[in-house]
Write a protein that holds these residues in place. Structure first.
Motif, PDB file in Angstrom:
ATOM      1  N   ASN A   1      -8.093   0.721  -2.532  1.00 17.72           N
ATOM      2  CA  ASN A   1      -7.593  -0.627  -2.778  1.00 17.72           C
ATOM      3  C   ASN A   1      -7.635  -0.976  -4.259  1.00 17.72           C
ATOM      4  O   ASN A   1      -6.766  -1.686  -4.760  1.00 17.72           O
TER       5      ASN A   1
ATOM      6  N   MET B   1      -5.966  -4.086  -5.937  1.00 17.93           N
ATOM      7  CA  MET B   1      -6.558  -5.103  -5.057  1.00 17.93           C
ATOM      8  C   MET B   1      -8.059  -5.102  -5.269  1.00 17.93           C
ATOM      9  O   MET B   1      -8.749  -4.144  -4.912  1.00 17.93           O
TER      10      MET B   1
ATOM     11  N   LYS C   1     -12.563   1.229  -0.817  1.00 16.46           N
ATOM     12  CA  LYS C   1     -12.678   0.437  -2.036  1.00 16.46           C
ATOM     13  C   LYS C   1     -11.935   1.097  -3.188  1.00 16.46           C
ATOM     14  O   LYS C   1     -11.224   0.424  -3.967  1.00 16.46           O
TER      15      LYS C   1
ATOM     16  N   GLY D   1      -8.834   1.866   3.590  1.00 14.41           N
ATOM     17  CA  GLY D   1      -8.450   0.639   2.894  1.00 14.41           C
ATOM     18  C   GLY D   1      -8.515  -0.570   3.798  1.00 14.41           C
ATOM     19  O   GLY D   1      -8.985  -1.652   3.404  1.00 14.41           O
TER      20      GLY D   1
ATOM     21  N   MET E   1     -10.985  -3.862   3.552  1.00 19.85           N
ATOM     22  CA  MET E   1     -10.449  -5.228   3.574  1.00 19.85           C
ATOM     23  C   MET E   1     -11.093  -6.058   4.681  1.00 19.85           C
ATOM     24  O   MET E   1     -11.379  -7.240   4.495  1.00 19.85           O
TER      25      MET E   1
ATOM     26  N   HIS F   1       0.844  -1.206   0.000  1.00 25.22           N
ATOM     27  CA  HIS F   1       0.000   0.000   0.000  1.00 25.22           C
ATOM     28  C   HIS F   1       0.869   1.242   0.000  1.00 25.22           C
ATOM     29  O   HIS F   1       0.584   2.224  -0.647  1.00 25.22           O
TER      30      HIS F   1
END
Length: 448
Positions: free
Chosen positions: A441, A446, A438, A259, A263, A163
């Motif tokens: 990421n 991701m 979202k 983030g 997750m 990240h």
């Protein structure tokens, strides 16, 4: 569909939405708090205070639990965060049980439902449970299983580094990189070490100068990923025509925390939904008399200790399949007390909110299969010992528990009350925070 079937469906939906309404804000609050702690709390701080198990560290984790969310899923996320930050397993589990049982909202509901005696039993039981958990997880959790758990947590650290840097270098080998540059001690944030043959092939194909010549005047630490001083032509030449410019500004703390929030929901969101749906079905379909029939009547000619032992075990198993959240299951606890369950059985039932089937799935996703099995087993033993101990203490002290103070719980609905106010705050806040996470990421490649 007949009117009877329609009524059942309507009742199931009514129970489901009331449960969601009841647990939404503490769940959202706990997960958001967990994401900020995971991003902002330094590992050294947690290691210094919670990196070893002591009376002081257990006091800190208990206090943290008291002021945190009451939702078990959120508590599981927060305890997972503490383990990521190098807290001991005993401290993380002590936090888990304190944050679901030693909380103000539970105390208020307990007094309203079951009276003051159960409040004192909850407080005494919560403190005993923390002691049993600390003892069992310190002495009996196998070292090889704990190492397996730590390895899984360490593997989660790789995406965190990615990240910060926007690069996926997880498959590269540090030793090969050192072989290519023996003259330099490179600090590369764990992203160093390309395959030497691939790196050399890249150099031969593009006719570049050696890596050491290209970086002769650059600082040796590139943790900040500030590539501004690198010769852009050489950088573009290295990557050919598919060059994409590296981001110069790292994501903000808010974005990183969002983030983590995204997750966490991607990891345990399905388990939470399954838990609420199953609980709604069970509470709607199974009558209270059916739950009461599971317990041994107080008229049974059994020794007191055996009656209590069996009731606590049955109470734990009932909680595993008929649970909503640490506060929501108090309604069923009151019904079970009316039906003849022992005092220790009620305490065991209430404490077993961390042993539900959806929670077991969360542990398995967070820590792996073997560590999750040991966690569940030791938590089961700790809760059993706690229920028995509370029952013995209250009988020995002659505390009388009667039904005179029991009254049904009127759950907060959709009127203007505290739950509604908090949900009006946390529903839009959590949706906004989720969308930020979202997007962040997705920008890191991701997809969840």
């Amino acid at each position: 569909m007949g009117s009877g079937d329609s009524n059942i469906v309507f009742h199931i939906l009514d129970v489901f939405f009331n449960m969601v309404w009841q647990i939404y804000w503490p769940l959202a609050f706990g997960l958001i708090l967990s994401s900020f702690i995971r991003n902002m709390l330094p590992v050294d701080t947690v290691s210094a205070h919670l990196g070893h198990t002591s009376v002081r560290s257990l006091s800190i984790t208990t206090l943290l639990g008291v002021v945190s969310s009451s939702c078990s899923y959120a508590a599981a996320s927060l305890s997972h965060t503490l383990l990521l930050k190098k807290a001991t397993l005993a401290n993380a589990m002590a936090f888990l049980v304190s944050s679901t049982n030693l909380i103000v909202e539970m105390f208020i509901v307990l007094v309203a439902l079951l009276g003051w005696t159960f409040l004192w039993g909850e407080i005494l039981g919560g403190l005993l449970l923390i002691c049993f958990v600390a003892l069992l997880f310190t002495r009996f959790f196998p070292k090889d299983v704990e190492q397996e758990l730590r390895n899984k947590l360490d593997s989660e650290g790789a995406p965190v580094a990615k990240h910060d840097c926007g690069m996926d270098m997880g498959d590269m080998h540090h030793e090969d990189h050192k072989q290519m540059h023996p003259e330099k001690e490179v600090d590369d944030c764990g992203m160093a070490g390309m395959h030497s043959e691939n790196h050399e092939h890249m150099h031969h194909d593009h006719g570049m100068h050696s890596h050491s010549e290209m970086h002769h005047d650059e600082p040796k630490s590139d943790c900040g990923m500030d590539m501004g001083s690198m010769n852009h032509d050489s950088h573009a030449h290295m990557h050919g025509s598919n060059t994409s410019e590296m981001p110069h500004t790292p994501p903000s703390k808010m974005t990183k925390a969002a983030g983590f929030f995204h997750m966490d929901l991607a990891m345990i969101g399905k388990e939470i939904l399954i838990g609420v749906v199953v609980s709604s079905l069970l509470i709607t379909i199974v009558p209270l008399e059916g739950w009461r029939a599971l317990f041994i009547s107080s008229d049974a000619n059994l020794p007191v200790w055996l009656h209590s032992f069996l009731d606590v075990i049955i109470g734990i198993f009932v909680a595993m399949i008929a649970y909503v959240c640490s506060v929501g299951n108090l309604l069923l606890a009151a019904a079970l007390w009316h039906g003849g369950i022992s005092f220790g059985g009620v305490i065991g039932f209430i404490f077993a909110d961390v042993l539900t089937i959806p929670m077991m799935r969360v542990y398995q996703k967070y820590y792996g299969v073997r560590p999750a099995k040991w966690m569940v087993g030791l938590l089961f033993v700790a809760i059993l010992l706690t229920g028995l101990s509370v029952d013995i203490v209250f009988h020995a002290l002659g505390f009388a528990v009667n039904d005179s103070s029991l009254r049904p719980l009127v759950q907060d609905g959709f009127g203007m009350n505290f739950t509604t106010i908090m949900n009006l705050i946390f529903i839009p806040l959590s949706v906004w925070f989720y969308r930020i996470g979202k997007k962040a990421n997705a920008g890191m490649g991701m997809s969840m």
